[in-house]
Design a protein around this motif. Structure first.
Motif, PDB file in Angstrom:
ATOM      1  N   ARG A  90      25.852  23.490  33.722  1.00 22.34           N
ATOM      2  CA  ARG A  90      25.450  24.356  32.615  1.00 22.34           C
ATOM      3  C   ARG A  90      26.635  25.192  32.118  1.00 22.34           C
ATOM      4  O   ARG A  90      26.826  25.406  30.935  1.00 22.34           O
ATOM      5  CB  ARG A  90      24.341  25.284  33.119  1.00 22.34           C
ATOM      6  CG  ARG A  90      23.397  25.722  32.033  1.00 22.34           C
ATOM      7  CD  ARG A  90      22.432  26.733  32.576  1.00 22.34           C
ATOM      8  NE  ARG A  90      21.347  26.141  33.320  1.00 22.34           N
ATOM      9  CZ  ARG A  90      20.722  26.752  34.326  1.00 22.34           C
ATOM     10  NH1 ARG A  90      21.093  27.938  34.732  1.00 22.34           N
ATOM     11  NH2 ARG A  90      19.729  26.166  34.931  1.00 22.34           N
ATOM     12  N   ARG A  91      27.423  25.627  33.060  1.00 20.85           N
ATOM     13  CA  ARG A  91      28.570  26.459  32.699  1.00 20.85           C
ATOM     14  C   ARG A  91      29.599  25.645  31.902  1.00 20.85           C
ATOM     15  O   ARG A  91      30.170  26.091  30.930  1.00 20.85           O
ATOM     16  CB  ARG A  91      29.163  26.988  33.988  1.00 20.85           C
ATOM     17  CG  ARG A  91      30.372  27.730  33.824  1.00 20.85           C
ATOM     18  CD  ARG A  91      30.362  29.126  34.224  1.00 20.85           C
ATOM     19  NE  ARG A  91      31.767  29.500  34.282  1.00 20.85           N
ATOM     20  CZ  ARG A  91      32.417  30.024  33.283  1.00 20.85           C
ATOM     21  NH1 ARG A  91      31.791  30.294  32.155  1.00 20.85           N
ATOM     22  NH2 ARG A  91      33.694  30.299  33.400  1.00 20.85           N
ATOM     23  N   ALA A  93      28.927  22.949  30.146  1.00 20.15           N
ATOM     24  CA  ALA A  93      28.326  22.641  28.847  1.00 20.15           C
ATOM     25  C   ALA A  93      28.442  23.843  27.909  1.00 20.15           C
ATOM     26  O   ALA A  93      28.737  23.695  26.723  1.00 20.15           O
ATOM     27  CB  ALA A  93      26.859  22.249  29.039  1.00 20.15           C
ATOM     28  N   ALA A  94      28.251  25.050  28.450  1.00 17.62           N
ATOM     29  CA  ALA A  94      28.324  26.257  27.606  1.00 17.62           C
ATOM     30  C   ALA A  94      29.738  26.410  27.053  1.00 17.62           C
ATOM     31  O   ALA A  94      29.942  26.825  25.911  1.00 17.62           O
ATOM     32  CB  ALA A  94      27.934  27.482  28.419  1.00 17.62           C
ATOM     33  N   GLY A  97      30.100  24.236  24.130  1.00 20.96           N
ATOM     34  CA  GLY A  97      29.305  24.693  22.989  1.00 20.96           C
ATOM     35  C   GLY A  97      28.545  23.542  22.356  1.00 20.96           C
ATOM     36  O   GLY A  97      28.095  22.619  23.040  1.00 20.96           O
ATOM     37  N   ASP A  98      28.443  23.554  21.023  1.00 25.00           N
ATOM     38  CA  ASP A  98      27.599  22.548  20.367  1.00 25.00           C
ATOM     39  C   ASP A  98      28.419  21.371  19.836  1.00 25.00           C
ATOM     40  O   ASP A  98      27.968  20.641  18.957  1.00 25.00           O
ATOM     41  CB  ASP A  98      26.755  23.189  19.257  1.00 25.00           C
ATOM     42  CG  ASP A  98      27.648  23.822  18.197  1.00 25.00           C
ATOM     43  OD1 ASP A  98      28.883  23.761  18.348  1.00 25.00           O
ATOM     44  OD2 ASP A  98      27.105  24.377  17.226  1.00 25.00           O
ATOM     45  N   ALA A 118      22.908  22.217  25.370  1.00 19.98           N
ATOM     46  CA  ALA A 118      23.884  23.003  24.597  1.00 19.98           C
ATOM     47  C   ALA A 118      24.239  22.338  23.273  1.00 19.98           C
ATOM     48  O   ALA A 118      24.557  23.018  22.307  1.00 19.98           O
ATOM     49  CB  ALA A 118      25.152  23.207  25.434  1.00 19.98           C
ATOM     50  N   SER A 119      24.200  20.999  23.225  1.00 20.00           N
ATOM     51  CA  SER A 119      24.662  20.286  22.029  1.00 20.00           C
ATOM     52  C   SER A 119      23.569  19.350  21.522  1.00 20.00           C
ATOM     53  O   SER A 119      22.808  18.780  22.317  1.00 20.00           O
ATOM     54  CB  SER A 119      25.916  19.476  22.387  1.00 20.00           C
ATOM     55  OG  SER A 119      26.214  18.562  21.352  1.00 20.00           O
TER      56      SER A 119
END
Ligand SMILES: C[S@@+](CC[C@H](N)C(=O)[O-])C[C@H]1O[C@@H](n2cnc3c(N)ncnc32)[C@H](O)[C@@H]1O
Length: 392
Positions: A90-91, A93-94, A97-98, A118-119
């Motif tokens: 998750r980190r 992916a954050a 971003g998108d 996230a995207s």
């Protein structure tokens, strides 16, 4: 090794009958105590399907501590072991971003699930058809295709890769022995923004990496080293330590980089000793971490830190006394303090805690901790109160 799943197994498990059977099996205890009886029951109800059902239920239970929202997922034993823990995925992916992203070794989709959150444009691929079919069930929002990570089949996305770490069943430190091999993977995607998750012990010296190397720990254990290509790296950063923790149900992280200040004073030991997280030590950012938290080093070549307070959430050892290290002097000091059990921390001296502990012949009742290290050339032992987490 675990059960060897086939495509036909996945078809069954994802059918209405399979889903119903899994529900029934999930209601069983399946503990060591009940295993034989439970297996007999499942065989009587579902015949040849018993092994695939029991394995899936057991893997789902094991996954619960590592992956969020995976109670209905399909796994193989190896794929679960290799999967990225949700908090780490998750980190990452954050941080992306998108941006559209292609996970080129997506396996059963642990990393992919975080990326889709996230995207909106997420593509996954893998060589293994069984894992890919599982990913299709686990992460329905991702577009999936069977493809070799060494032959690019996408354009204009960030590329995420997580080469398998085991070669011939053993862990390897050689980037060329990963699957797919890391040097070939980097060649294949040259010019693309790329993130590669690797084992923390991997020997990067042969790669001459121009971007950022991030060392990640989760709840105190170093989990991975992640390569970020120059286009994704923060300007001026070549090393980062990311320390992730799940604390009382809340995700927390701290990161330190080599662009942070690293000026720390040279001072006598303070009231506390702090053993920095393995990610900080492995990334070579002990001074940077110390500077941020108002700590300093016991010795410039040793990773132990000291100070007059412990940073919130970190474990510190309050110093009671300092002695010149010898087994005899330590035994006498611990006996004098009525010590009954001791946590032994060692850096920079050739002492094996497992060998030392019985030789201390502790017969008292007080729990203590001892930090054995060297300052300059001298071996020293700090006798401390047991470790305590600041703010806990
Ligand atoms: C460590 S796993 C990836 C785990 C995944 N990141 C996750 O969190 O679930 C590595 C995957 O790479 C796949 N693989 C190995 N060689 C490959 C290749 N040449 N092309 C595509 N996938 C490959 C394996 O089948 C395996 O599923």
């Amino acid at each position: 090794m675990g059960y060897s799943f086939s495509l036909a197994d996945i078809e069954y498990l994802t059918s209405p009958q399979g889903a119903h059977a899994l529900e029934e099996v999930a209601a069983l205890e399946l503990s060591t105590r009940t295993h034989l009886a439970d297996l007999g029951r499942v065989r009587a109800r579902f015949g040849d399907r018993a092994a695939v059902l029991v394995e899936t239920v057991q893997l789902r239970r094991r996954a619960a501590g590592k992956l969020d929202d995976a109670g209905g997922w399909l796994f193989t034993d190896d794929a679960l072991q290799q999967s990225t823990p949700t908090l780490v995925a998750r980190r990452r992916a954050a941080r992306l971003g998108d941006r559209p992203v292609h996970d080129v070794t997506c396996s059963i989709g642990a990393e992919l699930a975080a990326l889709t959150a996230a995207s909106s444009v997420v593509l996954g691929s893998d060589l293994d058809p069984v894992r890919l079919a599982m990913a299709r069930h686990n992460v329905p929002r991702a577009a999936l295709v069977r493809a070799d990570a060494l032959h690019p089949c996408s354009r204009d996305t960030v590329v995420v890769a997580d080469p398998a770490r085991r070669a011939g069943g053993r862990r390897t430190h050689d980037p060329a022995r990963l699957e797919p091999p890391l040097p070939a993977l980097l060649d294949a995607w040259e010019g693309r923004d790329l993130v590669v998750k690797c084992a923390p012990g991997l020997d990067f010296s042969s790669l001459d990496w121009a971007g950022e190397i991030e060392v990640v720990s989760l709840d105190g254990a170093v989990r991975e080293a992640c390569l970020w290509s120059p286009g994704l790296a923060q300007p001026g950063v070549t090393r980062r330590a990311s320390v992730l923790r799940t604390e009382r149900g809340v995700d927390a992280w701290e990161d330190v980089t080599d662009a942070d200040p690293d000026d720390i004073p040279e001072r006598a030991p303070g009231r506390w000793i702090v053993d920095p997280d393995g990610a900080i030590v492995r990334a070579g950012l002990v001074r940077h971490f110390a500077a941020r938290h108002g700590l300093w080093q016991l010795d410039p070549r040793i990773a132990y830190l000291t100070g007059d307070r412990v940073p919130e959430g970190m474990r510190g050892f309050r110093v009671l006394d300092r002695i010149k290290f010898s087994e005899k002097a330590l035994r006498q000091e611990l006996t004098r303090r009525d010590c009954g059990s001791v946590e032994i921390l060692v850096r920079g001296v050739d002492v094996d805690p497992a060998v030392l502990r019985p030789r201390l012949k502790l017969r008292g009742s007080a729990p203590l901790a001892v930090v054995i290290t060297r300052i300059g050339r001298a071996g020293v032992a700090f006798v401390c109160e047991p470790g305590a987490v600041a703010g806990a």
